[in-house]
Design a protein around this motif. Sequence first.
Motif, PDB file in Angstrom:
ATOM      1  N   LEU A   5       0.563  -4.534  -0.528  1.00 48.12           N
ATOM      2  CA  LEU A   5      -0.818  -4.365  -0.063  1.00 48.12           C
ATOM      3  C   LEU A   5      -1.670  -5.589  -0.367  1.00 48.12           C
ATOM      4  O   LEU A   5      -2.903  -5.502  -0.393  1.00 48.12           O
ATOM      5  CB  LEU A   5      -1.428  -3.116  -0.707  1.00 48.12           C
ATOM      6  CG  LEU A   5      -0.760  -1.788  -0.335  1.00 48.12           C
ATOM      7  CD1 LEU A   5      -1.364  -0.642  -1.127  1.00 48.12           C
ATOM      8  CD2 LEU A   5      -0.890  -1.525   1.163  1.00 48.12           C
ATOM      9  N   LYS A   8      -5.360  -6.465   1.033  1.00 49.39           N
ATOM     10  CA  LYS A   8      -6.053  -5.243   1.444  1.00 49.39           C
ATOM     11  C   LYS A   8      -7.074  -4.840   0.382  1.00 49.39           C
ATOM     12  O   LYS A   8      -6.806  -4.919  -0.825  1.00 49.39           O
ATOM     13  CB  LYS A   8      -5.067  -4.095   1.648  1.00 49.39           C
ATOM     14  CG  LYS A   8      -3.943  -4.371   2.640  1.00 49.39           C
ATOM     15  CD  LYS A   8      -4.469  -4.608   4.039  1.00 49.39           C
ATOM     16  CE  LYS A   8      -3.314  -4.732   5.034  1.00 49.39           C
ATOM     17  NZ  LYS A   8      -3.797  -5.129   6.388  1.00 49.39           N
ATOM     18  N   ALA A  10      -9.094  -1.762  -1.149  1.00 51.44           N
ATOM     19  CA  ALA A  10      -9.032  -0.309  -1.235  1.00 51.44           C
ATOM     20  C   ALA A  10     -10.208   0.243  -2.018  1.00 51.44           C
ATOM     21  O   ALA A  10     -10.524  -0.247  -3.113  1.00 51.44           O
ATOM     22  CB  ALA A  10      -7.726   0.128  -1.892  1.00 51.44           C
ATOM     23  N   LEU A  27      -2.159   1.448  -6.436  1.00 51.43           N
ATOM     24  CA  LEU A  27      -2.549   0.511  -5.378  1.00 51.43           C
ATOM     25  C   LEU A  27      -2.624  -0.913  -5.916  1.00 51.43           C
ATOM     26  O   LEU A  27      -2.205  -1.872  -5.255  1.00 51.43           O
ATOM     27  CB  LEU A  27      -3.893   0.924  -4.778  1.00 51.43           C
ATOM     28  CG  LEU A  27      -3.924   2.235  -3.988  1.00 51.43           C
ATOM     29  CD1 LEU A  27      -5.359   2.603  -3.630  1.00 51.43           C
ATOM     30  CD2 LEU A  27      -3.086   2.130  -2.712  1.00 51.43           C
ATOM     31  N   ASP A  84     -10.287  -1.797   3.854  1.00 55.08           N
ATOM     32  CA  ASP A  84      -9.073  -1.579   4.645  1.00 55.08           C
ATOM     33  C   ASP A  84      -8.468  -0.205   4.377  1.00 55.08           C
ATOM     34  O   ASP A  84      -7.844   0.397   5.259  1.00 55.08           O
ATOM     35  CB  ASP A  84      -8.024  -2.647   4.304  1.00 55.08           C
ATOM     36  CG  ASP A  84      -8.535  -4.048   4.528  1.00 55.08           C
ATOM     37  OD1 ASP A  84      -8.806  -4.395   5.694  1.00 55.08           O
ATOM     38  OD2 ASP A  84      -8.684  -4.792   3.539  1.00 55.08           O
ATOM     39  N   ILE A  85      -8.654   0.257   3.147  1.00 58.15           N
ATOM     40  CA  ILE A  85      -8.087   1.531   2.713  1.00 58.15           C
ATOM     41  C   ILE A  85      -9.189   2.345   2.040  1.00 58.15           C
ATOM     42  O   ILE A  85      -9.893   1.841   1.162  1.00 58.15           O
ATOM     43  CB  ILE A  85      -6.936   1.301   1.704  1.00 58.15           C
ATOM     44  CG1 ILE A  85      -5.802   0.501   2.337  1.00 58.15           C
ATOM     45  CG2 ILE A  85      -6.416   2.631   1.151  1.00 58.15           C
ATOM     46  CD1 ILE A  85      -4.834  -0.102   1.327  1.00 58.15           C
ATOM     47  N   ARG A 135      -6.567   2.639   6.813  1.00 62.74           N
ATOM     48  CA  ARG A 135      -5.987   3.855   6.262  1.00 62.74           C
ATOM     49  C   ARG A 135      -7.095   4.687   5.614  1.00 62.74           C
ATOM     50  O   ARG A 135      -7.844   4.181   4.768  1.00 62.74           O
ATOM     51  CB  ARG A 135      -4.926   3.533   5.205  1.00 62.74           C
ATOM     52  CG  ARG A 135      -3.723   2.746   5.740  1.00 62.74           C
ATOM     53  CD  ARG A 135      -2.827   3.638   6.583  1.00 62.74           C
ATOM     54  NE  ARG A 135      -1.628   2.965   7.033  1.00 62.74           N
ATOM     55  CZ  ARG A 135      -1.501   2.338   8.204  1.00 62.74           C
ATOM     56  NH1 ARG A 135      -2.549   2.283   9.034  1.00 62.74           N
ATOM     57  NH2 ARG A 135      -0.363   1.782   8.547  1.00 62.74           N
ATOM     58  N   THR A 238       0.005   5.875  -2.203  1.00 64.73           N
ATOM     59  CA  THR A 238       0.218   4.439  -2.001  1.00 64.73           C
ATOM     60  C   THR A 238       1.081   4.180  -0.777  1.00 64.73           C
ATOM     61  O   THR A 238       0.810   3.254   0.007  1.00 64.73           O
ATOM     62  CB  THR A 238       0.852   3.810  -3.252  1.00 64.73           C
ATOM     63  OG1 THR A 238      -0.034   4.021  -4.363  1.00 64.73           O
ATOM     64  CG2 THR A 238       1.069   2.316  -3.076  1.00 64.73           C
ATOM     65  N   ALA A 241      -0.997   4.704   2.234  1.00 68.64           N
ATOM     66  CA  ALA A 241      -1.977   3.624   2.375  1.00 68.64           C
ATOM     67  C   ALA A 241      -1.360   2.333   2.889  1.00 68.64           C
ATOM     68  O   ALA A 241      -2.076   1.383   3.217  1.00 68.64           O
ATOM     69  CB  ALA A 241      -2.652   3.354   1.030  1.00 68.64           C
ATOM     70  N   SER A 242      -0.052   2.288   2.989  1.00 72.10           N
ATOM     71  CA  SER A 242       0.629   1.033   3.312  1.00 72.10           C
ATOM     72  C   SER A 242       0.953   0.893   4.794  1.00 72.10           C
ATOM     73  O   SER A 242       0.947   1.870   5.540  1.00 72.10           O
ATOM     74  CB  SER A 242       1.937   0.952   2.516  1.00 72.10           C
ATOM     75  OG  SER A 242       2.937   1.762   3.106  1.00 72.10           O
TER      76      SER A 242
END
Length: 265
Positions: A5, A8, A10, A27, A84-85, A135, A238, A241-242
Motif C-alpha cells: 500500500l 496510499k 488511509a 495498514l 485513497d482508503i 477503497r 488490509t 483495502a489493497s
Amino acid sequence: MKIDLTGKLAIVSGSTDGIGLGISRSLAESGATVVVIGRTSAKVDEALASIRQKVPGAQLRGLTADLGTAEGAQTLFAAEPKADILVNNLGIFNDVDFFETPDSEWTRFYEINVISGVRLARHYTPAMVEQGWGRVIFLSSESGVATPADMINYGVTKSANLAVSHGLAKRLAGTGVTVNSVLPGPTFTDGLQKMLQGAAAESGRELRDEADAFVRKARPTSIIQRVADVEEVAHLVTYIASPLSSATTGAALRVDGGVVDSLAI
C-alpha cells in the motif's frame, strides 16, 4: 501474495484502540500512510507510539477530533481533504435492555455508528472516483445480521452499516472505487475486556479465558469457540483495502468465527 500500500493514504476512524488501532497498524505494516484519529490528543499520541513501536518507520499522522459529530468531521476534512482508503471503524456498543433504552440512546448510537461513516464516505469518495481508484470499508458486525436480544440498538446500527455499504457500492459502480463491509464477531478488544472484568473477577479466570467462555455461552454457534484476535480482523481489512481485492465490492465479509449460521451472509 504481497500487499503493498505504498503511496496510499488511509483514514481510519476510531483508531486509537481496539480493532481500529489494529487496522491502522496492519495498514502501516503494508506501507500505507495512516491517519490515526481520536477524541483526545493523549489517546492519539499513545496510539501513534504503539504503532511505531511495532512498525519502525511507519508513516503516520495523528488528528484529534470527535468524528461522531459534524464539527469533528469538518476538522478532519480540513486537515485531510483527500484519501485513497477510508475505513469507517468508529462505533460504540453496550449491553442494555430494549425497554430501558430511551430515544436519546438510540439517537446517540445512530449518530456515531452510522452517520459518522456516511459523512466521511460522502466527503472522500468523489475524489476517489476522480482518480479512478479507492477503497471504502465499513466495520459492521455479526450483530448486524443476527441481532442480539440484549443489544438491539447496536444491532440495528450495524445492519444500517451493511445497507449503506451495499447501496454505495452500487452507486459507485464502474468507477474503480470499491465499497465493502467487514463483520467481526466477538473480538478481544479493550472494550470487551472492560465489559467482562466483573465476570472475570467473579469466576477467577484470566480475561482471555473469560472472553472465550463468553463466546461459548453467548454465541454458541461460534465454530472457532473463542474470541478473535484484533489482528485476525485487521488482516482481512488490509486485504480489502489493497489493489488485490479489485473484484470484491458490495460484499459483506465475515470474520466472525462462524457465529452466523448461514451458507451466505
